[in-house]
Design a protein around this motif. Structure first.
Motif, PDB file in Angstrom:
ATOM      1  N   ARG A 246     -80.466  -0.475   9.349  1.00 47.16           N
ATOM      2  CA  ARG A 246     -81.788  -0.155   8.797  1.00 47.16           C
ATOM      3  C   ARG A 246     -82.075   1.351   8.908  1.00 47.16           C
ATOM      4  O   ARG A 246     -82.575   1.974   7.979  1.00 47.16           O
TER       5      ARG A 246
ATOM      6  N   LEU B  21     -82.248   4.250   5.853  1.00 49.19           N
ATOM      7  CA  LEU B  21     -83.350   5.191   5.664  1.00 49.19           C
ATOM      8  C   LEU B  21     -82.811   6.599   5.433  1.00 49.19           C
ATOM      9  O   LEU B  21     -83.252   7.305   4.528  1.00 49.19           O
TER      10      LEU B  21
ATOM     11  N   LEU C 169     -81.426   6.762   1.941  1.00 45.55           N
ATOM     12  CA  LEU C 169     -82.477   6.789   0.910  1.00 45.55           C
ATOM     13  C   LEU C 169     -83.175   8.139   0.866  1.00 45.55           C
ATOM     14  O   LEU C 169     -83.504   8.653  -0.211  1.00 45.55           O
TER      15      LEU C 169
ATOM     16  N   VAL D 174     -91.036  12.038   5.507  1.00 47.37           N
ATOM     17  CA  VAL D 174     -90.589  10.642   5.388  1.00 47.37           C
ATOM     18  C   VAL D 174     -90.191  10.109   6.761  1.00 47.37           C
ATOM     19  O   VAL D 174     -90.565   8.997   7.148  1.00 47.37           O
TER      20      VAL D 174
ATOM     21  N   THR E  83     -93.173   9.312   8.831  1.00 48.70           N
ATOM     22  CA  THR E  83     -93.873   8.092   8.387  1.00 48.70           C
ATOM     23  C   THR E  83     -93.084   6.828   8.698  1.00 48.70           C
ATOM     24  O   THR E  83     -93.669   5.801   9.076  1.00 48.70           O
ATOM     25  N   CYS E  84     -91.760   6.906   8.533  1.00 49.94           N
ATOM     26  CA  CYS E  84     -90.969   5.675   8.547  1.00 49.94           C
ATOM     27  C   CYS E  84     -90.075   5.509   9.786  1.00 49.94           C
ATOM     28  O   CYS E  84     -89.634   4.396  10.068  1.00 49.94           O
TER      29      CYS E  84
ATOM     30  N   LEU F  40     -88.065   2.217  -2.844  1.00 48.47           N
ATOM     31  CA  LEU F  40     -87.368   1.459  -1.793  1.00 48.47           C
ATOM     32  C   LEU F  40     -87.857   1.883  -0.406  1.00 48.47           C
ATOM     33  O   LEU F  40     -88.053   1.038   0.476  1.00 48.47           O
ATOM     34  N   ILE F  41     -88.073   3.158  -0.197  1.00 49.63           N
ATOM     35  CA  ILE F  41     -88.563   3.651   1.102  1.00 49.63           C
ATOM     36  C   ILE F  41     -89.939   3.053   1.376  1.00 49.63           C
ATOM     37  O   ILE F  41     -90.218   2.566   2.486  1.00 49.63           O
TER      38      ILE F  41
ATOM     39  N   LEU G  31     -89.451  -0.879   1.945  1.00 52.14           N
ATOM     40  CA  LEU G  31     -88.694  -1.293   3.131  1.00 52.14           C
ATOM     41  C   LEU G  31     -89.273  -0.748   4.433  1.00 52.14           C
ATOM     42  O   LEU G  31     -89.144  -1.383   5.480  1.00 52.14           O
ATOM     43  N   TYR G  32     -89.912   0.416   4.358  1.00 54.53           N
ATOM     44  CA  TYR G  32     -90.275   1.051   5.622  1.00 54.53           C
ATOM     45  C   TYR G  32     -91.774   1.249   5.799  1.00 54.53           C
ATOM     46  O   TYR G  32     -92.240   1.353   6.925  1.00 54.53           O
ATOM     47  N   VAL G  33     -92.526   1.290   4.731  1.00 52.15           N
ATOM     48  CA  VAL G  33     -93.969   1.488   4.878  1.00 52.15           C
ATOM     49  C   VAL G  33     -94.703   0.164   4.816  1.00 52.15           C
ATOM     50  O   VAL G  33     -95.438  -0.199   5.720  1.00 52.15           O
TER      51      VAL G  33
ATOM     52  N   LYS H  51     -93.423  -3.005   4.847  1.00 50.67           N
ATOM     53  CA  LYS H  51     -92.882  -4.010   5.774  1.00 50.67           C
ATOM     54  C   LYS H  51     -93.281  -3.693   7.208  1.00 50.67           C
ATOM     55  O   LYS H  51     -93.491  -4.583   8.022  1.00 50.67           O
ATOM     56  N   LYS H  52     -93.474  -2.405   7.503  1.00 52.67           N
ATOM     57  CA  LYS H  52     -93.857  -2.021   8.862  1.00 52.67           C
ATOM     58  C   LYS H  52     -95.249  -2.536   9.157  1.00 52.67           C
ATOM     59  O   LYS H  52     -95.561  -2.940  10.262  1.00 52.67           O
TER      60      LYS H  52
END
Lengths: 108, 269
Positions: free
Chosen positions: A32, A36, A39, A75, A78-79, B259-260, B263-265, B267-268
């Protein structure tokens, strides 16, 4: 035009390779987290390489690289909650990728 | 993590110190040109100036469809290395100043005319040129000396010999023209090469000689028609290809962004 496409693809592949390796060493050990990183590079690398190839200029290259560091840092902030210093990570990973590319060019 | 990052950054900075040294060389080489880097072994050192009579494009690589810059009519270009492509077309590596930096590219030598220079003169007048062996014994002139491209040339560059300039150590050849005047050739002096007119080293007016070679005519180096690989792609298809590439890059960026976010914002949360 074919040379431009080849340049874009090679640059992207090498960036994914170098930055993936760097991220792995820095603690991104899950798929995962590595996804990231991949991406984020798909987000910034193609436009940076395209603009710097069409308009070759050291000033533009520096500006684009800094912008990429900024965008990627945002990014990651944030992620990627597993990163304590997302902007420093972004700077380090991009610097590593940039200079690794220069070294590879020199060696080849 | 912090120590690792610091160590990596330090190592990278050290590596950067070695990068410029790779290009420290007396012979001019195109800097930052990926085509030259990939085909260095196939390039031949030419070290020659060429005259441009009609605007000529310069490309990042031989046969590219998009030019990097153009050389205007009336200018001369310096060609360091030459690459011969599969069609036998010679491409010269040259450079130009862009702001504070130099950029390099490739120019089709068929569209240029070689500038007559010292090497051409030495080849044409081999029987009349002698290696310097002590004659002339004196070469004096107050002020700047003129270094001419060849005896009878209209192109000359001034240089100021300093008090320690031992000209006899630098003299290469001696030529005696049809008037009996001698010319001394300097293969390398203060970064230039050329000929000094012995009777008057400081003379700034060209010496007219009957045997002097005229300036390059309006003939390009080759008269063959450019092959398909050398012709520029018609503007319309070139623009269409570039637009497609830009659209492709934009799509990749948009898909990655989506996708970012997914998958990451989202889903979090």
């Amino acid at each position: 035009m074919s040379r431009l496409i080849v340049a874009l693809l090679i640059s992207l592949l090498l960036t994914l390779l170098f930055e993936g390796a760097f991220a792995f060493l820095a603690g991104a050990r899950t798929s995962r987290r590595l996804l990231l990183v991949a991406l984020v590079n798909l987000l910034t690398n193609p436009p940076v390489v395209l603009l710097c190839t069409l308009f070759p200029s050291p000033l533009l290259t520096a500006a684009m690289e800094l912008a990429a560091v900024g965008v990627e840092g945002l990014v990651y902030r944030t992620c990627a909650d597993w990163l304590r210093r997302p902007f420093l990570f972004s700077l380090a990973i991009n610097a590593f990728s940039y200079f690794a590319g220069l070294l590879l060019n020199h060696l080849l | 993590m912090k120590r690792l990052l610091t160590l990596v950054l330090s190592l990278l900075l050290c590596c950067a110190l070695f990068v410029p040294a790779a290009h420290a060389d007396v012979v001019w080489e195109p800097i930052g040109n990926s085509f030259y880097d990939a085909h260095r072994d196939e390039c031949v050192y030419r070290d020659k100036a060429y005259a441009v009579f009609d605007e000529v494009p310069v490309y990042d690589a031989p046969g590219d469809s998009m030019s990097k810059w153009s050389v205007s009519a009336g200018e001369n270009v310096y060609v360091g290395f030459v690459y011969t492509d599969a069609d036998g077309v010679e491409w010269g590596a040259t450079d130009t100043r862009q702001g504070e930096d130099w950029i390099s590219g490739w120019i089709d030598l068929r569209l240029l005319s070689p500038v007559y220079d010292t090497r051409d003169f030495l080849a044409d007048h081999a029987a009349e040129v002698q290696p310097y062996a002590g004659e002339p014994a004196e070469l004096t002139g107050e002020g700047e000396w003129m270094l001419w491209s060849y005896p009878g040339s209209e192109t000359g560059y001034p240089f100021q010999p300093d008090d320690s300039f031992a000209w006899k150590d630098w003299a290469g050849y001696v030529y005696t023209d049809e008037t009996g005047a001698q010319w001394v050739n300097f293969p390398y002096v203060y970064g230039d090469e050329g000929w000094v007119y012995v009777p008057d080293p400081c003379r700034t007016e060209p010496v007219s000689l009957a045997a002097a070679t005229p300036a390059p005519t309006m003939q390009p180096a080759q008269t063959a028609q450019p092959t398909q690989s050398a012709q520029a792609t018609p503007a319309a298809s070139h623009s269409a290809a570039l637009i497609l590439i830009c659209v492709g890059v934009a799509l990749v960026v948009m898909v990655s962004a989506v996708l970012i976010v997914i998958l990451y914002v989202v889903k979090k949360k």
